[in-house]
Every structure is written in C-alpha cells, then in structure tokens.
Design a protein around this motif. Structure first.
Motif, PDB file in Angstrom:
ATOM      1  N   CYS A 284       0.965  -1.080   0.005  1.00 26.59           N
ATOM      2  CA  CYS A 284       0.035  -0.072  -0.124  1.00 26.59           C
ATOM      3  C   CYS A 284       0.836   1.188   0.106  1.00 26.59           C
ATOM      4  N   CYS A 303      -1.467  -4.743  -1.363  1.00 28.03           N
ATOM      5  CA  CYS A 303      -2.412  -3.923  -1.736  1.00 28.03           C
ATOM      6  C   CYS A 303      -3.394  -4.521  -2.410  1.00 28.03           C
ATOM      7  N   ALA A 304      -4.651  -4.261  -1.889  1.00 27.49           N
ATOM      8  CA  ALA A 304      -5.769  -4.928  -2.422  1.00 27.49           C
ATOM      9  C   ALA A 304      -6.292  -4.329  -3.411  1.00 27.49           C
ATOM     10  N   GLY A 305      -6.185  -2.577  -3.478  1.00 30.26           N
ATOM     11  CA  GLY A 305      -6.751  -1.766  -4.289  1.00 30.26           C
ATOM     12  C   GLY A 305      -5.962  -1.653  -5.827  1.00 30.26           C
ATOM     13  N   TRP A 341      -4.711  -1.082   4.834  1.00 28.51           N
ATOM     14  CA  TRP A 341      -5.829  -1.002   3.977  1.00 28.51           C
ATOM     15  C   TRP A 341      -6.909   0.029   4.442  1.00 28.51           C
ATOM     16  N   CYS A 344      -5.016   3.471   3.009  1.00 30.66           N
ATOM     17  CA  CYS A 344      -4.735   3.325   1.833  1.00 30.66           C
ATOM     18  C   CYS A 344      -5.875   3.842   0.794  1.00 30.66           C
ATOM     19  N   CYS A 347      -7.019   1.002  -1.646  1.00 29.31           N
ATOM     20  CA  CYS A 347      -7.827   0.154  -1.133  1.00 29.31           C
ATOM     21  C   CYS A 347      -9.141   0.552  -0.606  1.00 29.31           C
TER      22      CYS A 347
END
Ligand SMILES: [Zn+2]
Length: 753
Positions: A284, A303-305, A341, A344, A347
């Motif tokens: 992130c 980073c999930a975004g 998260w 971020c 995210c």
C-alpha cells in the motif's frame, strides 16, 4: 470376483518337527515350547498406525536374502519402491513383471477390495507375501506395513503368517512443514516425506512463503529469491535459502512415488513482507521494506486496491501450478492486519467501487479473486479459517486453526474442512501444552456435527511452525507426537486406546532409532512442585515416567540424583536433567525458585486470569516458582486488558524488608510490562498505608522476551497484609502491529521478604 481367495487360518503341528521348504523361503519351525513362546513374542510386531483388521495365522516364516518380487509393468514404480526399501534392509530382491507363480512377493491392484482408494490388504500366507491395493496409493500403504514389520528386526527377518485388511478413516492426514521461518534443506524435506509415508500420512503442506523468507524460485520475478530468500542474521551476515524449480520437481516426484501429495502454501494477502521487500510496489505504501527478522504478525501486506498486485500474484501462481500437480493450493489468508488497507486510498477506492462493507469484506474480495483464478485452472483453494471472515469464497476449503470454530462454520455452510487446532495440532508448542496423550485425544470432527457435516471433515494436520525450530530441532518436536496424529487419523476414534497405543510406540522407537530420528519426549519429563513443610519451602520433582532417573543442580553446584524433596532457603536456579533406559535427552528443565514469606498462601485476586495462562491458580503467584522468558512455561499468569490487584494475608504481623512482583514483556505476543506497580501494607486489612510506586523503566518497543522485577525496598516495617496493583497499558500502542487490541499483563510471583 476378487482374484484373491480367502483361506481360513490353518494349524501347523510344531511337535511333528516337519520342515516344509517353499519356493525360495522356509517355514520357520521351532523345536520346543519355550523357544516357540520366545519366538512368538519376538514376532509380535507392531504396525503404527494401528490396522483396522489384522489376523495372525499359525505360520512362521524366515525371509531368505534373495527372492523374487513380481508386479505387472504398470506397477513398476511401486515395485521399485518396495525393492529400494528391501535393499536398505540388506535384502536382494529380483524384480519381474512376468510369472507371478515363481515370485515370493506379489504386488497387485484390486479395486474391488474397497471403495476407499487407499485401502489395501497384506497377506503373509501359504508361502507368499501378497500386497493388494485398491489403487496404487493403497498398494503403497501395504508396502509401508510390510516395511514396518521388517524395520523392527535385524537379519534374518522373520514373519508371522497374517491377513491384514486396512483402510484409513480420514482422507487428509498431513504435516505442515514451515520451511520459511527456518529454511530446511531439500534432502531434509525428502526425508520427512519418507517418514510421512512410513506412517501412512498422505499430505505434506509445504509452507513456502513468509514475512521472514520466500523459498520458491519464480522465474518471472527473480528478486523474490535474490532478495526475499535472505534476511539479516543479526551478526552482519545473511540467513536463508530457497528451492529451485528443479529441486521442487524432484521433491514432488519423490513424494508422488510414496503416495504423499505436496500441497504448496503461498501466503496472501498477509505474511508477505519478504515478497514486498523484493517488490515493494505491490504494497500500500510502496516501501521500502526489509525481509523481517522478528517473529509475529506484521502490518505490511499486499495492496488490495491495485490491479497490478493481482497480476503479480497470478503470474506467481501460474508458475506454482506448473510445479505442483496438487488439486489443492493453500493461499494462507491468516493474520491480516487491516491497518494499511484502512489508510490506503487505492484500497478504500476498491471498497467503494466493489460495494464492500469494510476491510474484512475487502479481504474476502481478495481471496475470492484468487479463488476464481485457481478455479479457472481447475484447482481448489485452501485457506486458514480467517478466510471465513467477510464471506467464504465459492468452493474454498477451510483449514481450522483457532480451535474448532472455523471447521464448524465451514461444514455448516457445506464447505470441506481440514482441522488442525492450536490445542492439539501445533507441534511447535511445548509438551506443557500438547503432549502425546493430548494429541491422541484429538478428534477432528467438531462436537455436535451432523453426519452430513462430519462427512465434510477431510481430516487433520500437525503444524510444524519453525520460529523456534530450525531443522535440527524438528525431529524432537514432531516425533513422537506425529505417531498419535497418524494413528487417530488413520484408525479413527473407535478403535483406539491410549495405553495400547503407548505400548505400540515403545516398540516403534526401534524403527525410529534405525532411521536415525532424534525423537523427543512423550510428555513433560519433570514437574516441579513446591510445598511448605514446617515453614520451609521444599521442592518436589515429579517424574512422568517410572523408568526415568532425574538429576538436578542447584546454582551450578554438582549434579545430584533426585530421590526426595529438598529444601530451598532463599533463591535457587535449578537445572534438571534426566535419562530413561540409558537414553540421555537433550532437554533440560530450568526453574528459578525463590523462598519468601508468602509461600504457600493463597492470595486474593481482583481480576480474572486467562484459563490458558493460569499459573495453576491464585497460589501460582506465591509458590516460589519464577517464570522464564517463555510465557507458556506454566509459571506465568496472564490477564487480558485489566489491571491486576493481588492481596496477601500473612496470617500475622511480620517484619518486611523487600517486595517484588515479576512481569514479562513480549510485545510480539501483545504482552507488555505494567505502566507502574503500587504497593500498600496494612495491619488490620482495612486501613492501607501506601508503601511506594514502581514505574516501568523498559521501553515497550523492546522486541525481546524478558522478565522485569518491580522491586521496592522497605525498612523493616511490620505488616500482616500486603497489596499490590499493576496498571496495564490497556491497549497495544499506535506503533504496534496490533494497535488498539487489548494488551496482556503476565505476572509470575509476588515476593515478600
Ligand atoms: Zn492498498
């Protein structure tokens, strides 16, 4: 129609002293009763895990050194495996794919013996040894049973006539080997695969990525191993290692030949710091990061975004899938702090655009997306029970580690579960927590499951996490406890008795000795107890085993053989060693003892201590036993989130010169020193005089595990009552990876002198 006829056991008349020579091997005949009994006993060999059905026949055989081994061409790998094992035992088998009637040992498949693909039969009868598998995997287990019978002996090998019909209760019987926290050599991993096979365990769960090390070569991302496989060793050097793709192929093939499926674990979205040290653009913040050197849970995660994270992970998994034919891929999914998260923008944007509730649903999105990718490649996803949070991905298999709740929830929703709770299956834990009997009491099926739900429990695993177990310590952690796991998963709960099992284990040690397995103990060897006798503190050393000789040293003095309780006048460092039947064990028990005025008095506590960290109850705080740096040593009392107030009534007014309470800090386990400790004294138990406040002098950020004494000197003051209060930090501080979670206090003793 099965092509194996079933004969009734037939009688052999020993007193006729007949010799019947069969093709290539001889019926073993004894000449008088006493010898016969002795030999009979000698041939009482154990197979571990216990077989479902074993009937002995009256026949006795001695295996010749050279004989013929037959299987059809398509069973050549099984034939070669058995042949290799027999050669290791000093035998000289001759392999053939034709003329079974001339062979002594016959390997064959017969799918009709059982619906269970792992079922097998082993017959030692009518001058032949016949191994029959429902599939090649079942045949493999027949080979291992025969191997165990021989491994318990020296040449010449003798066998009783027998008929075995056997099949496992659970389909998933595994060991997790964490080769990330500590790197384990390729040959060591192969050795473990062979040890698994010997005990009919069929899964190696290979933990290959962690915060502290990335261990699998990925050609598209060379920095994963150039950077991620190596960490600072604390002495100016590097610690680490990794497996090349060629080495992984070799391990997988070796396992396949032995009926062991290797299931790789690639951790995501957490436990990813080593990967992020190599490719920080997938975090992130963008980094930079180092490969982690401490143990614990860390906030740097993928980073999930950012879609590039998923491309990165899918590219990695594509290479992983090419190496591992396993239909299952473990993706971790455990211990994901959400701090990054939450802060971020990418995210947070993902949460918005996907219509997600919160970061838990973001995690669910992450796992689902990886699960979809795996499903598109015809593989099933396994994850730790955290993958239940925020909704379970379609088709996912849950591995339950935080007790049985994860398994319960999964099977209720119709998902398969693998059960490996910290209470029974964590072999990195000491024998204090999990001894052989505890493992043996494990039933993977959660209480109250319906039969449909129970059918979704695939089985269990022993988890060998390696934070504190480099390669050379693994044997003594895994053995003998894995024997209990192997038996309960194979034989199922109905067949078993712990005392019979334990007897079998004693016989089985001969096999482990032969294979140079440096097995550890079955249970805590010595329990240290203290007791007051005429106002004096005495130490009792209770042995777990009647065959054990216990020795102790006090303050590094000479070694004394323990026979009777001994007296401690002030303070003592005890070092306890022991032997059993001539075998010396590496393990030593260290215990600090402090004699003082409150010994033997049950204090009053203002708080509730945690059941897992009770120190044996309130009297654990006055028993004279001080804690070590290990918070699970049984001497520490843990309190989660509250202050600790302890009141001691000495029974009469006494002159007091010194007060001390001992606390532990281990911030990776959320254990912090109190901010301060206050002491009061009283003569009547109503009016208390403040005696002093001791403030914490240590830094909460200090990473090591250590005890600190909160000491107060008095000037020969007289009191009957002493009260102590320790003020908790409350919650883990802002900088901590578990910021905001409740902090622990751990106390070992209130010392009054
Ligand atoms: Zn992010």
């Amino acid at each position: 129609m099965p092509n194996i006829p079933i004969f009734k056991a037939h009688q052999v008349f020993y007193d006729m002293r007949i010799f019947i020579l069969l093709i290539g091997w001889s019926l073993f005949i004894s000449s008088c009763n006493s010898v016969q009994n002795e030999q009979q006993e000698e041939l009482d060999l154990a197979i571990l895990p216990l077989t479902q059905n074993l009937e002995y026949l009256e026949e006795r055989y001695e295996l010749p050194q050279r004989f013929k081994l037959y299987a059809k061409k398509e069973l050549q790998p099984s034939l070669e495996l058995l042949s290799d094992y027999l050669k290791d035992l000093g035998l000289e088998p001759e392999l053939q794919n034709e003329r079974p009637e001339t062979a002594l040992v016959i390997l064959e498949l017969n799918p009709e013996i059982s619906d269970n693909p792992e079922a097998y039969e082993l017959w030692i009868k009518d001058g032949k040894i016949r191994l029959v598998g429902a599939t090649a995997q079942g045949l493999g287990w027949a080979i291992q049973s025969l191997r165990q019978l021989l491994l318990q002996q020296e040449m010449p090998y003798r066998l009783r006539g027998m008929e075995i019909k056997d099949a496992p209760k659970f389909a998933w019987r595994g060991l997790l080997l964490d080769c990330s926290r500590h790197f384990m050599e390729k040959d060591f991993v192969k050795r473990y695969i062979d040890l698994l096979a010997l005990h009919k365990m069929n899964r190696l769960h290979w933990h290959l990525t962690e915060d502290q090390g990335w261990r699998i070569e990925i050609k598209q991302y060379p920095k994963l191993t150039e950077v991620g496989a190596w960490r600072d060793d604390g002495n100016g050097g590097k610690y680490g290692g990794f497996y090349t793709q060629e080495e992984i192929k070799e391990v997988v093939a070796y396992a396949e030949k032995r009926g062991v499926l290797v299931v790789p674990e690639i951790e995501l979205p957490g436990h990813a710091q080593a990967a992020l040290a190599a490719y920080p653009q997938h975090s992130c913040t963008g980094g930079p990061f180092e490969v982690e050197t401490e143990w614990g849970v860390f906030k740097e995660i993928y980073c999930a975004g950012d879609d590039s994270t998923f491309i990165f992970l899918e590219n990695i998994l594509t290479e992983v899938l090419a190496l591992f034919p396993s239909p299952y891929i473990h993706i971790g999914g455990d211990e994901v702090p959400k701090y990054r998260w939450e802060n971020c923008p990418k995210c947070q944007n993902r949460i918005k655009t996907e219509g997600l509730q919160d970061e838990h649903e973001l995690q669910s999105y992450f796992i689902q997306r990886i699960g979809d990718f795996l499903a598109s490649k015809n593989r099933k996803l396994i994850g730790w029970d955290e993958i239940l949070e925020g909704g379970l991905a379609e088709g996912a298999i849950v591995q339950s580690w935080r007790g049985f709740d994860g398994a319960k929830a999964a099977i209720k929703e119709g998902h398969p579960a693998i059960v490996s709770p910290t209470s029974h299956a964590y072999f990195d834990y000491g024998l204090n927590d999990i001894d052989l009997e505890k493992v043996y009491s494990f039933n993977p099926i959660p209480e109250g499951s319906s039969s449909e739900e129970a059918a979704l429990v695939l089985g269990g695993e022993c988890n060998m996490w390696s934070e504190r177990a480099p390669q050379d310590k693994v044997d003594s952690k895994v053995f003998p406890r894995i024997l209990a796991m192997a038996e309960l998963l194979w034989s199922g709960p109905k067949k078993r008795s712990f005392s019979d099992f334990k007897t079998g284990v004693q016989t089985h040690y001969a096999i482990l000795d032969k294979l140079e397995v440096n097995y550890g103990l079955e249970t805590v060897p010595v329990t240290v107890k203290t007791a007051l006798k005429e106002g004096q503190l005495f130490v009792h050393l209770l042995s777990a085993d009647s065959n054990q000789t216990t020795f102790y040293r006090v303050n590094n003095s000479g070694k004394v053989r323990y026979s009777n309780p001994f007296k401690i006048d002030s303070s003592a460092n005890l070092s306890i060693e022991f032997e059993r039947k001539g075998k010396k064990y590496e393990e030593k028990v260290e215990q600090k003892i402090q004699a003082h005025l409150a010994n033997g008095i049950r204090p009053k506590l203002s708080y509730e201590y945690h059941q897992n960290y009770s120190a044996g109850g309130p009297e654990g705080l006055t028993d004279g036993k001080l804690g070590s740096s290990n918070f699970k040593d049984g001497n520490w009392q843990g309190c989660w989130g509250d202050d600790m107030e302890v009141l001691v009534d000495l029974g009469e007014s006494k002159t007091i010169n010194y007060l001390e309470s001992g606390f532990l800090q281990y911030n990776n386990a959320w254990i912090f020193f109190p901010q301060k400790v206050e002491y009061w004294g009283s003569e009547d138990g109503k009016n208390y005089e403040p005696l002093g406040v001791v403030k914490n002098q240590s830094n909460p950020k200090e990473k090591k595990q250590f005890r600190q004494a909160f000491q107060l000197e008095l000037k020969s003051q007289k009191f009957r009552y002493i009260k102590m209060k320790a003020y908790t930090l409350g919650i883990c501080p802002e900088w901590h990876d578990a910021a905001g979670s409740k902090a622990w206090l751990f106390m070992d003793e209130l010392i009054i002198i």
